[in-house]
Design a protein around this motif. Structure first.
Motif, mmCIF file in Angstrom:
data_model
loop_
_atom_site.group_PDB
_atom_site.id
_atom_site.type_symbol
_atom_site.label_atom_id
_atom_site.label_comp_id
_atom_site.label_asym_id
_atom_site.label_seq_id
_atom_site.Cartn_x
_atom_site.Cartn_y
_atom_site.Cartn_z
ATOM 1 N N UNK A 8 0.820 -1.211 0.000
ATOM 2 C CA UNK A 8 0.000 0.000 0.000
ATOM 3 C C UNK A 8 0.857 1.265 0.000
ATOM 4 N N UNK A 9 2.131 1.117 0.381
ATOM 5 C CA UNK A 9 2.962 2.318 0.568
ATOM 6 C C UNK A 9 4.331 2.264 -0.093
ATOM 7 N N UNK A 10 4.791 1.067 -0.486
ATOM 8 C CA UNK A 10 6.167 0.924 -0.956
ATOM 9 C C UNK A 10 6.241 0.394 -2.384
ATOM 10 N N UNK A 11 7.160 0.942 -3.153
ATOM 11 C CA UNK A 11 7.331 0.525 -4.546
ATOM 12 C C UNK A 11 8.255 -0.689 -4.662
ATOM 13 N N UNK A 12 8.075 -1.435 -5.738
ATOM 14 C CA UNK A 12 8.991 -2.515 -6.088
ATOM 15 C C UNK A 12 10.178 -1.906 -6.830
ATOM 16 N N UNK A 13 11.394 -2.247 -6.403
ATOM 17 C CA UNK A 13 12.578 -1.627 -6.992
ATOM 18 C C UNK A 13 13.549 -2.631 -7.621
ATOM 19 N N UNK A 14 13.263 -3.924 -7.473
ATOM 20 C CA UNK A 14 14.172 -4.925 -8.035
ATOM 21 C C UNK A 14 13.397 -6.204 -8.327
ATOM 22 N N UNK A 15 13.666 -6.776 -9.492
ATOM 23 C CA UNK A 15 13.029 -8.034 -9.892
ATOM 24 C C UNK A 15 14.116 -8.982 -10.386
ATOM 25 N N UNK A 16 14.190 -10.170 -9.789
ATOM 26 C CA UNK A 16 15.160 -11.188 -10.203
ATOM 27 C C UNK A 16 14.401 -12.396 -10.751
ATOM 28 N N UNK A 17 14.654 -12.705 -11.996
ATOM 29 C CA UNK A 17 13.994 -13.823 -12.664
ATOM 30 C C UNK A 17 15.017 -14.931 -12.912
ATOM 31 N N UNK A 18 14.698 -16.146 -12.460
ATOM 32 C CA UNK A 18 15.604 -17.280 -12.619
ATOM 33 C C UNK A 18 15.051 -18.228 -13.682
ATOM 34 N N UNK A 19 15.838 -18.437 -14.733
ATOM 35 C CA UNK A 19 15.429 -19.304 -15.830
ATOM 36 C C UNK A 19 15.957 -20.715 -15.584
ATOM 37 N N UNK A 20 15.170 -21.739 -15.919
ATOM 38 C CA UNK A 20 15.624 -23.113 -15.699
ATOM 39 C C UNK A 20 16.819 -23.464 -16.582
ATOM 40 N N UNK A 21 17.768 -24.182 -16.024
ATOM 41 C CA UNK A 21 18.937 -24.601 -16.801
ATOM 42 C C UNK A 21 18.924 -26.096 -17.098
ATOM 43 N N UNK A 22 18.027 -26.845 -16.422
ATOM 44 C CA UNK A 22 17.898 -28.268 -16.754
ATOM 45 C C UNK A 22 17.143 -28.446 -18.064
ATOM 46 N N UNK A 23 16.253 -27.479 -18.361
ATOM 47 C CA UNK A 23 15.560 -27.421 -19.653
ATOM 48 C C UNK A 23 15.677 -25.969 -20.135
ATOM 49 N N UNK A 24 16.832 -25.588 -20.652
ATOM 50 C CA UNK A 24 17.109 -24.167 -20.912
ATOM 51 C C UNK A 24 16.352 -23.573 -22.103
ATOM 52 N N UNK A 25 16.147 -22.264 -22.008
ATOM 53 C CA UNK A 25 15.657 -21.485 -23.137
ATOM 54 C C UNK A 25 16.876 -21.050 -23.944
ATOM 55 N N UNK A 73 7.962 0.003 -9.524
ATOM 56 C CA UNK A 73 6.568 -0.369 -9.731
ATOM 57 C C UNK A 73 5.809 0.216 -8.559
ATOM 58 N N UNK A 74 4.994 1.205 -8.814
ATOM 59 C CA UNK A 74 4.303 1.911 -7.739
ATOM 60 C C UNK A 74 3.231 1.035 -7.094
ATOM 61 N N UNK A 75 2.880 1.312 -5.838
ATOM 62 C CA UNK A 75 1.820 0.557 -5.161
ATOM 63 C C UNK A 75 0.532 0.563 -5.976
ATOM 64 N N UNK A 76 -0.064 -0.596 -6.115
ATOM 65 C CA UNK A 76 -1.306 -0.704 -6.864
ATOM 66 C C UNK A 76 -1.122 -0.781 -8.363
ATOM 67 N N UNK A 77 0.115 -0.847 -8.835
ATOM 68 C CA UNK A 77 0.401 -0.937 -10.267
ATOM 69 C C UNK A 77 1.169 -2.222 -10.571
ATOM 70 N N UNK A 78 1.405 -2.458 -11.873
ATOM 71 C CA UNK A 78 2.197 -3.614 -12.270
ATOM 72 C C UNK A 78 3.060 -3.228 -13.466
ATOM 73 N N UNK A 79 4.086 -4.032 -13.694
ATOM 74 C CA UNK A 79 4.953 -3.853 -14.867
ATOM 75 C C UNK A 79 5.102 -5.200 -15.570
ATOM 76 N N UNK A 80 5.182 -5.167 -16.892
ATOM 77 C CA UNK A 80 5.448 -6.361 -17.686
ATOM 78 C C UNK A 80 6.900 -6.325 -18.159
ATOM 79 N N UNK A 81 7.642 -7.362 -17.850
ATOM 80 C CA UNK A 81 9.038 -7.473 -18.260
ATOM 81 C C UNK A 81 9.131 -8.538 -19.354
ATOM 82 N N UNK A 82 9.517 -8.122 -20.561
ATOM 83 C CA UNK A 82 9.497 -9.015 -21.716
ATOM 84 C C UNK A 82 10.849 -9.681 -21.959
#
Length: 236
Positions: A58-75, A120-129
């Protein structure tokens, strides 16, 4: 207090609780980190995955996103789309089992993508492509564990995986289903499959919201009917 009045209060309380439960469930479901589209054909090529990150605070923004991709079945052939205000750091990992392709043997693949610098502000979302050259064809699904860090230091770990038949965990990891191209009739080339799949995913999200709203309206309608019946009895 009359029986009619007591019945009316109980009906109203039950309606309010039911409506609140439905709206809460819809809100929780939509607040998860998710991948769109949520399914692709096995071995699909030249496509894009969009990871949606909502800010639940309700009050704090998201400032970091870490995405882990599988390596046993890699892209293979992963590329990160530029995102306004954010800087992406890509980490490669040596594969335990190299992947043979028509263009040669692949010995390393992207294992982590970290976005920083934006908000990412409170109550919002971001799409990371994230674009890919080819998806694996030897598994039924891919799990993308994700860490979401807020400005106050809180870290939400979207890493939980549900066993088959179990209820969805509290912090589920985004999961991409991989379907059989021959069974579904879907082309492996994502240029033919992606638009329809993306549209279906968006429609599914909308349908969930409308479905929850419809259920609430239905509950309220039943309560209104009960109110009328009780009131008519009280008037006799």
């Amino acid at each position: 207090m009359s029986r009619a009045h007591t019945a009316l209060r109980r009906a109203g309380l039950g309606t309010a609780l039911a409506a609140a439960a439905l709206l809460t469930a819809a809100g929780v479901a939509s607040a998860h980190v998710t991948v769109h589209p949520d399914s692709y054909a096995k071995g699909a090529t030249d496509g894009v995955l969009s990871f949606r990150v909502p800010d639940e605070s309700d009050t704090t923004s998201t400032t970091k996103v870490q995405l882990f991709l599988p390596t046993d079945h890699p892209l293979l052939g992963v590329l990160v789309s530029p995102h306004d205000g954010w800087t992406a750091t890509v980490t490669d990992t040596k594969l335990k089992t190299p992947v043979r392709t028509d263009d040669g043997t692949i010995t390393d693949a992207v294992s982590e993508i970290t976005w920083t610098g934006g908000k990412v502000a409170p109550g919002h979302y971001e799409d990371f492509d994230v674009a890919f050259g080819q998806l694996p064809d030897d598994t039924a699904e891919l799990t993308f564990k994700t860490l979401q860090t807020y400005a106050d230091g809180k870290v939400v770990r979207w890493i939980e995986e549900a066993a088959k038949g179990d209820e969805e965990p509290e912090n589920p990891a985004p999961v991409l289903k991989l379907t059989s191209a021959t069974a579904s009739g879907t082309a492996t080339k994502s240029s033919a499959a992606t638009p329809a799949t993306t549209k279906a995913s968006a429609s599914d999200s909308t349908a969930r919201g409308l479905g929850a709203a419809g259920l609430v309206v239905g509950v309220l309608g039943l309560a209104a009917g009960a109110f009328a019946v009780v009131r008519s009895r009280a008037a006799k």
